[in-house]
Design a protein around this motif. Structure first.
Motif, PDB file in Angstrom:
ATOM      1  N   TRP A  21       0.819  -1.211   0.000  1.00  0.00           N
ATOM      2  CA  TRP A  21       0.000   0.000   0.000  1.00  0.00           C
ATOM      3  C   TRP A  21       0.856   1.266   0.000  1.00  0.00           C
ATOM      4  O   TRP A  21       0.422   2.312  -0.457  1.00  0.00           O
ATOM      5  CB  TRP A  21      -0.923   0.006   1.222  1.00  0.00           C
ATOM      6  CG  TRP A  21      -2.081  -0.940   1.116  1.00  0.00           C
ATOM      7  CD1 TRP A  21      -2.184  -2.043   0.326  1.00  0.00           C
ATOM      8  CD2 TRP A  21      -3.315  -0.853   1.830  1.00  0.00           C
ATOM      9  NE1 TRP A  21      -3.388  -2.663   0.515  1.00  0.00           N
ATOM     10  CE2 TRP A  21      -4.107  -1.953   1.435  1.00  0.00           C
ATOM     11  CE3 TRP A  21      -3.820   0.034   2.777  1.00  0.00           C
ATOM     12  CZ2 TRP A  21      -5.389  -2.183   1.944  1.00  0.00           C
ATOM     13  CZ3 TRP A  21      -5.090  -0.191   3.303  1.00  0.00           C
ATOM     14  CH2 TRP A  21      -5.860  -1.278   2.883  1.00  0.00           C
ATOM     15  N   HIS A  27      -1.715  -2.035  -7.266  1.00  0.00           N
ATOM     16  CA  HIS A  27      -2.052  -2.864  -6.099  1.00  0.00           C
ATOM     17  C   HIS A  27      -2.981  -3.994  -6.507  1.00  0.00           C
ATOM     18  O   HIS A  27      -3.995  -3.776  -7.169  1.00  0.00           O
ATOM     19  CB  HIS A  27      -2.741  -1.993  -5.043  1.00  0.00           C
ATOM     20  CG  HIS A  27      -3.440  -2.753  -3.974  1.00  0.00           C
ATOM     21  ND1 HIS A  27      -2.767  -3.486  -3.024  1.00  0.00           N
ATOM     22  CD2 HIS A  27      -4.758  -2.927  -3.718  1.00  0.00           C
ATOM     23  CE1 HIS A  27      -3.647  -4.063  -2.220  1.00  0.00           C
ATOM     24  NE2 HIS A  27      -4.855  -3.738  -2.624  1.00  0.00           N
ATOM     25  N   HIS A  73      -5.664   4.925  -5.003  1.00  0.00           N
ATOM     26  CA  HIS A  73      -4.984   3.753  -4.448  1.00  0.00           C
ATOM     27  C   HIS A  73      -5.569   3.476  -3.072  1.00  0.00           C
ATOM     28  O   HIS A  73      -6.402   4.244  -2.574  1.00  0.00           O
ATOM     29  CB  HIS A  73      -3.470   4.007  -4.385  1.00  0.00           C
ATOM     30  CG  HIS A  73      -3.094   5.287  -3.702  1.00  0.00           C
ATOM     31  ND1 HIS A  73      -2.924   5.380  -2.341  1.00  0.00           N
ATOM     32  CD2 HIS A  73      -2.888   6.539  -4.208  1.00  0.00           C
ATOM     33  CE1 HIS A  73      -2.618   6.635  -2.022  1.00  0.00           C
ATOM     34  NE2 HIS A  73      -2.589   7.353  -3.132  1.00  0.00           N
ATOM     35  N   PRO A  74      -5.173   2.388  -2.408  1.00  0.00           N
ATOM     36  CA  PRO A  74      -5.811   2.040  -1.131  1.00  0.00           C
ATOM     37  C   PRO A  74      -5.795   3.151  -0.091  1.00  0.00           C
ATOM     38  O   PRO A  74      -6.813   3.413   0.563  1.00  0.00           O
ATOM     39  CB  PRO A  74      -4.995   0.822  -0.667  1.00  0.00           C
ATOM     40  CG  PRO A  74      -4.550   0.178  -1.938  1.00  0.00           C
ATOM     41  CD  PRO A  74      -4.258   1.312  -2.870  1.00  0.00           C
TER      42      PRO A  74
END
Length: 620
Positions: A21, A27, A73-74
């Motif tokens: 992460w 990812h 992204h996360p």
């Protein structure tokens, strides 16, 4: 009480986050459904939250968040989710940016296209790089600017009201009904935009698309710092100075490109490209008033380039896109010569954007003839000397090739070169990209730098640190990856000679063109063209699924290139050409190899694939 539950859960997640992460630009590509990429991660994250499950393994098994770190992204999703929950909003109403300017530009862009008014409100002072005159005269944005003492003094307005504030920590916002968009700037981290009210939800996809094409989401490292501030309810930690790393990066780029003009480093390749485009538009509007501006772009080039160019043209009246046919049966030099003659006849300003080698066909034009076509003096319809072109060269596939330095092949014509930093410059560790110009473009480079700063799209501190570590070894990594690629290409030629491979010739490699990517046109069968195409597309996916299933630790389904490890497979038509017109898309396999992978295992699995399809051909 609910606020504490959210903050405590985020705190637990931060203690258990998977390493990927923080340090990957993509990812969980093995769990990727493109149609659900904007929602699937948070949908499953919500289930973990409800079950109070913050275990690292559970977090690792969450699917891809968005499609790339540039768009999200996360950790950017987690930050947006946390802020949304504290403010009783839907997570999609919160959008984080690495830039503190671009969220404002995203609203201004939509309102320009929708012919809607905007007022921008601030209390203390605007960011120093927010240049009102340029935003109005060059970008064409219309807005009113108002400073108020208190937020409740904001006047009623028929249009969108945007409130800009600078904050030293992440906290809960007080949402005023007369404000449509809150944009909170956070020192070195970036900014967060909040769309207030259902009436403004129609803006969200457009705002996300600006983030995807002209900048990036707040980076993972900065999101991590923002989340720590949120959970601790404190101000941000100080960061190390960027100066030493930036000096090292500038020196490395200068040495690698053999140029003398100051390199520019942006938060991503598209951030750099956007600065180039707007810098050139600025120069044209100031120095060639009233003349049409033509961006000449291959219709099948990387979708981000294609889409961004058309988005710029959509906002500025006298900017137009002209197609440039470069691949397959089309010769880049002949196409450029023809298009430049047509544009010269119109007395317009020609800016060419092209990749060398091309993507995905990995073709290199005759560089001597290219230089001659760019240098050729052309006349307008009234027999005046036409404006000479600027060649904007995307050399991401071969950033080691010297084009622009003194005495190099393209040193005598106006050329600006740029490279995506998520590829070989960083080895896939960050998205930062850079550009350089030859001596003929020194005046243009200063304009480009102005727009890079105005959009607040310069590389972050950590990105500079990563580039400072990775750039010195880049040319060696390129060489090692090329050797693996040449060996794999030779193996495929031997085991499946019916396939058509697009790759550089050994002669081009001797000239320095050593990419580590090739495209593979597999053999097909069928009675009609449609049947043959359908079969080939299915075969592409069969090959890719076999490779990523049999070699999951190395083979990935991803557009990445120039990574430190592994092998990356994609179908350009469904990835890099995502926004390209259907007729211009390439339904072939594109393969990118790194300097470090188990090549013998890849050969073995490919040989298994060859055996299976030969059996299919025999049975039919």
């Amino acid at each position: 009480m609910e606020d504490n539950k959210v903050l405590n859960y985020i705190k637990d997640v931060l203690e258990n986050i998977p390493t990927g992460w923080l340090n990957l630009t993509t990812h969980r590509l093995d769990i990727y459904d493109e149609e659900l990429a904007k929602t699937q991660f948070l949908d499953q994250f919500e289930i973990l939250f409800k079950n109070n499950n913050s275990k690292s393994l559970a977090l690792s098994n969450l699917p891809t968040a968005y499609d790339y770190i540039r768009l999200g992204h996360p950790l950017s999703c987690l930050l947006e989710w946390g802020i949304a929950n504290l403010n009783n909003l839907k997570p999609k109403n919160v959008v984080s940016f690495s830039s503190k300017t671009t969220p404002v530009l995203a609203i201004l862009r939509k309102n320009l296209i929708d012919n809607k008014s905007t007022q921008i409100i601030y209390t203390n002072e605007l960011p120093s790089f927010f240049d009102v005159e340029i935003l109005k005269s060059i970008y064409g944005y219309n807005f009113e600017l108002k400073q108020v003492e208190k937020i409740d003094e904001i006047p009623q307005f028929s249009g969108s009201t945007v409130f800009i504030s600078q904050k030293d920590g992440i906290c809960k916002n007080k949402l005023y009904p007369n404000i449509d968009f809150f944009i909170n700037g956070y020192s070195h981290l970036g900014s967060v935009l909040i769309a207030n009210g259902e009436q403004n939800e129609s803006y969200i996809s457009e705002i996300q698309h600006v983030r995807r094409r002209e900048t990036i989401a707040m980076t993972p490292y900065n999101c991590f710092a923002a989340l720590k501030s949120l959970t601790k309810r404190s101000s941000f930690d100080t960061i190390n100075s960027i100066d030493a790393n930036k000096t090292n990066v500038l020196d490395s780029i200068t040495a690698i490109t053999s140029t003398t003009t100051k390199p520019l480093i942006g938060s991503s390749g598209l951030s750099i490209q956007y600065a180039i485009m707007m810098g050139l538009v600025h120069d044209a509007l100031k120095n060639h008033k009233g003349k049409a501006i033509k961006f000449i772009v291959p219709p099948n080039c990387y979708g981000g380039t294609n889409d961004q160019a058309r988005r710029v043209a959509a906002c500025i009246d006298n900017v137009e896109i002209v197609d440039l046919l470069v691949d397959g049966d089309n010769d880049m030099v002949q196409s450029i010569d023809k298009v430049l003659s047509e544009i010269a006849n119109e007395d317009a300003i020609p800016y060419i954007i092209a990749e060398i080698p091309t993507n995905p066909r990995v073709e290199v034009p005759d560089l001597i003839k290219l230089k001659e076509a760019l240098a050729k003096e052309r006349k307008t319809a009234t027999d005046k000397i036409a404006i000479d072109p600027v060649f904007i060269l995307d050399q991401t596939f071969c950033p080691n090739v010297l084009f622009l330095g003194d005495g190099e092949i393209l040193s005598s014509v106006r050329v600006i070169s740029y490279t995506s930093g998520s590829k070989f410059p960083s080895g896939g560790l960050c998205t930062a990209g850079y550009c350089v110009g030859n001596k003929k473009t020194e005046a243009l480079m200063s304009k480009i730098e102005m727009h890079l700063k105005l959009c607040d799209n310069e590389a972050t501190s950590l990105q500079m640190e990563i580039l400072a570590k990775q750039l010195p070894s880049m040319n060696q990594r390129i060489n090692d990856a090329y050797k693996n690629t040449r060996e794999f290409v030779n193996f495929i030629n031997e085991t499946l000679p019916e396939a058509k491979i697009n790759f550089v010739s050994p002669a081009l490699a001797k000239q320095g063109f050593t990419p580590s990517v090739f495209s593979l046109d597999l053999p097909t069968k069928g009675d009609t063209a449609e049947e043959k195409e359908t079969y080939k597309r299915a075969l592409n996916l069969k090959l890719i699924n076999l490779m990523i299933t049999k070699i999951p630790n190395e083979s990935k389904y991803c557009v990445s290139y120039g990574q430190l490890n592994g092998c990356y497979w994609t179908i350009p038509a469904t990835s890099t050409q995502g926004t390209t017109k259907e007729g211009d898309k390439d339904y072939i396999a594109r393969v990118a190899l790194s300097p470090n992978l188990d090549l013998e295992l890849h050969k073995k699995v490919f040989l298994d694939f060859v055996g299976s399809i030969k059996l299919e051909f025999l049975e039919s």
